[in-house]
Design a protein around this motif. Structure first.
Motif, PDB file in Angstrom:
ATOM      1  N   MET A  70       4.265   1.447  -0.799  1.00 36.83           N
ATOM      2  CA  MET A  70       5.510   1.370  -1.573  1.00 36.83           C
ATOM      3  C   MET A  70       5.670   2.531  -2.561  1.00 36.83           C
ATOM      4  SD  MET A  70       8.345  -0.294  -1.794  1.00 36.83           S
ATOM      5  CE  MET A  70       8.122  -1.939  -1.090  1.00 36.83           C
ATOM      6  N   SER A  71       4.587   3.061  -3.062  1.00 40.67           N
ATOM      7  CA  SER A  71       4.691   4.178  -4.016  1.00 40.67           C
ATOM      8  C   SER A  71       5.266   5.437  -3.363  1.00 40.67           C
ATOM      9  CB  SER A  71       3.311   4.485  -4.618  1.00 40.67           C
ATOM     10  OG  SER A  71       2.409   4.901  -3.604  1.00 40.67           O
ATOM     11  N   LYS A  72       5.227   5.521  -2.040  1.00 41.76           N
ATOM     12  CA  LYS A  72       5.753   6.674  -1.309  1.00 41.76           C
ATOM     13  C   LYS A  72       7.226   6.503  -0.934  1.00 41.76           C
ATOM     14  CE  LYS A  72       1.717   8.771  -1.030  1.00 41.76           C
ATOM     15  NZ  LYS A  72       1.477  10.062  -1.710  1.00 41.76           N
TER      16      LYS A  72
ATOM     17  N   LYS B 129       7.708  -2.327  -8.033  1.00 42.83           N
ATOM     18  CA  LYS B 129       7.533  -0.867  -8.039  1.00 42.83           C
ATOM     19  C   LYS B 129       8.802  -0.112  -8.436  1.00 42.83           C
ATOM     20  CE  LYS B 129       3.220  -0.695  -6.566  1.00 42.83           C
ATOM     21  NZ  LYS B 129       2.158  -0.085  -7.394  1.00 42.83           N
ATOM     22  N   ASN B 130       9.847  -0.874  -8.819  1.00 42.82           N
ATOM     23  CA  ASN B 130      11.102  -0.276  -9.279  1.00 42.82           C
ATOM     24  C   ASN B 130      11.755   0.596  -8.211  1.00 42.82           C
ATOM     25  OD1 ASN B 130      13.088  -0.029 -11.286  1.00 42.82           O
ATOM     26  ND2 ASN B 130      12.232   1.911 -12.029  1.00 42.82           N
ATOM     27  N   LYS B 131      11.772   0.087  -6.978  1.00 43.35           N
ATOM     28  CA  LYS B 131      12.428   0.780  -5.870  1.00 43.35           C
ATOM     29  C   LYS B 131      13.709   0.028  -5.514  1.00 43.35           C
ATOM     30  CE  LYS B 131       8.735   3.411  -5.462  1.00 43.35           C
ATOM     31  NZ  LYS B 131       8.734   4.850  -5.772  1.00 43.35           N
TER      32      LYS B 131
ATOM     33  N   HIS C  89       0.827  -1.213   0.000  1.00 48.01           N
ATOM     34  CA  HIS C  89       0.000   0.000   0.000  1.00 48.01           C
ATOM     35  C   HIS C  89       0.859   1.260   0.000  1.00 48.01           C
ATOM     36  CE1 HIS C  89      -3.524   2.485   0.811  1.00 48.01           C
ATOM     37  NE2 HIS C  89      -2.848   3.055   1.800  1.00 48.01           N
TER      38      HIS C  89
ATOM     39  N   ASN D  97      11.365   5.809  -1.461  1.00 45.29           N
ATOM     40  CA  ASN D  97      12.473   6.059  -2.383  1.00 45.29           C
ATOM     41  C   ASN D  97      13.495   4.930  -2.388  1.00 45.29           C
ATOM     42  OD1 ASN D  97      11.790   9.109  -1.188  1.00 45.29           O
ATOM     43  ND2 ASN D  97      12.078   9.003  -3.410  1.00 45.29           N
TER      44      ASN D  97
END
Length: 369
Positions: free
Chosen positions: A236-238, A271-273, A234, A240
């Motif tokens: 992960m988009s936040k 998510k490409n983190k 939930h 870096n």
């Protein structure tokens, strides 16, 4: 492999004896757990080494052969104990220690005698090696001291990866990750402190330890938000970067760590983190998992899948032994998973930032002759 390679490396150096060294009432499993309890900063591989040095002090071993035989036997006893939650970490610590002993033996000056002939050469080697053993017993704490110094080096290296205004996701209670984040908040050698936030996924199996890390980070004025492990996707988009520790670095450049690390790494990949691992290089060893259920084939059993019905019956011959039951309970309280190298961006180690391939090559150099 390490024990076999160590033995092969010593085959031309050791005198032949048939006696088996005695350790009296010494209990290496109890010693190992006491060391971990007395020093919360001690890693499992380092506790293994200190326990083995204590075993040397309690033993009747006087020769090189007896010393190596004792270390092998006590390592096996500790690794096979049902009271040990992570036998792979024990194996890596004992392999590291055996490699140290082999290096010290090879550096001894040649005494001119034949190794297997029982002459003055082998006696001189034993006498010289006995001095090494006594030095180890007097300075057992040096291994742990150097490991803690390595943690400071990792913290210094890792702070340069953190950028201002970043949000970092972590979990698991790693001491080295906690120190890295705290050092990143400080001014070091004229380098400004970083401004960042932390999302901490609380480990269900080690909630108390997780809470202690969160408390320490907040005490350094680091803004920390806590979430459950189930909320990682939930948020992960936040994020870096993801930063975790490890209990074991595997031979192919993966890690064995707290249950939940693998799924965090999978989500970071989706998510490409970037997923970084901060870990001391003494945790590197020969364990080579192939999947989650064969972390160490034939030696480590951890099965979270216990299918039961309301009236589940145990068939004759399927009853657990007391040791099997104890091992299952111990490992259920501290479950582990395997994160493959394909999900790891890089390692932050005491000798710099390392790729997974670099650590794989290092494992080969250390243990393959």
């Amino acid at each position: 492999m390490a024990s076999n390679n160590a033995a092969a490396g010593l085959s031309g150096l050791l005198p032949v004896h048939s006696s088996s060294p005695d350790v009296g009432s010494f209990d290496i499993v109890a010693t190992y757990h006491r060391l971990l309890a007395e020093d919360p900063e001690l890693t499992m591989p380092m506790a293994t080494i200190e326990a083995l040095i204590a075993a040397l002090g309690a033993s009747s071993a006087t020769t090189v052969f007896e010393t190596m035989k004792l270390v092998e036997a006590q390592s096996d006893r500790l690794r096979q104990s049902p009271r040990v939650a992570n036998p792979m970490a024990v194996r890596h610590g004992s392999d590291f220690f055996k490699q140290y002993l082999v290096r010290e033996l090879r550096q001894l000056p040649s005494s001119g005698g034949t190794a297997g002939g029982g002459g003055s050469g082998s006696q001189n080697t034993d006498q010289q090696f006995d001095a090494i053993r006594k030095h180890l017993q007097r300075n057992a704490h040096l291994f742990a001291t150097r490991a803690k110094e390595a943690r400071e080096k990792i913290a210094y290296e890792g702070r340069f990866l953190i950028k201002d205004d970043w949000t970092i996701l972590t979990h698991g209670g790693s001491r080295v990750v906690s120190l890295l984040l705290q050092r990143a908040k400080e001014r070091v050698n004229g380098d400004n402190p970083r401004r960042f936030k932390v999302i901490y996924a609380i480990s269900e199996s080690r909630q108390e330890q997780s809470n202690e890390v969160v408390k320490a980070l907040r005490a350094k004025n680091i803004a920390v938000a806590t979430i459950s492990e189930g909320a990682v996707a939930h948020v992960m988009s936040k994020v870096n970067m993801v930063l975790v520790g490890a209990e074991v670095i595997t031979a192919q450049g993966g890690i064995i760590s707290r249950m939940g690390t693998y799924q965090i790494a999978e989500m970071a990949k989706i998510k490409n983190k970037p997923f970084y691992v901060a870990a001391e290089q003494h945790k590197l060893g020969q364990t080579f998992p192939t999947d989650q259920f064969t972390i160490e084939p034939g030696k480590f059993r951890q099965n979270p899948l216990r299918f039961e019905r309301a009236c589940t019956r145990i068939r004759p011959g399927e009853e657990e032994s007391e040791d099997e039951k104890l091992a299952r309970e111990v490992r259920a309280a501290a479950p582990l998973d395997f994160t493959p190298p394909t999900l790891i961006e890089s390692f932050i180690c005491d000798h710099g930032i390392k790729s997974t391939v670099a650590l794989e090559h290092q494992a080969i150099d250390m243990f393959v002759e």
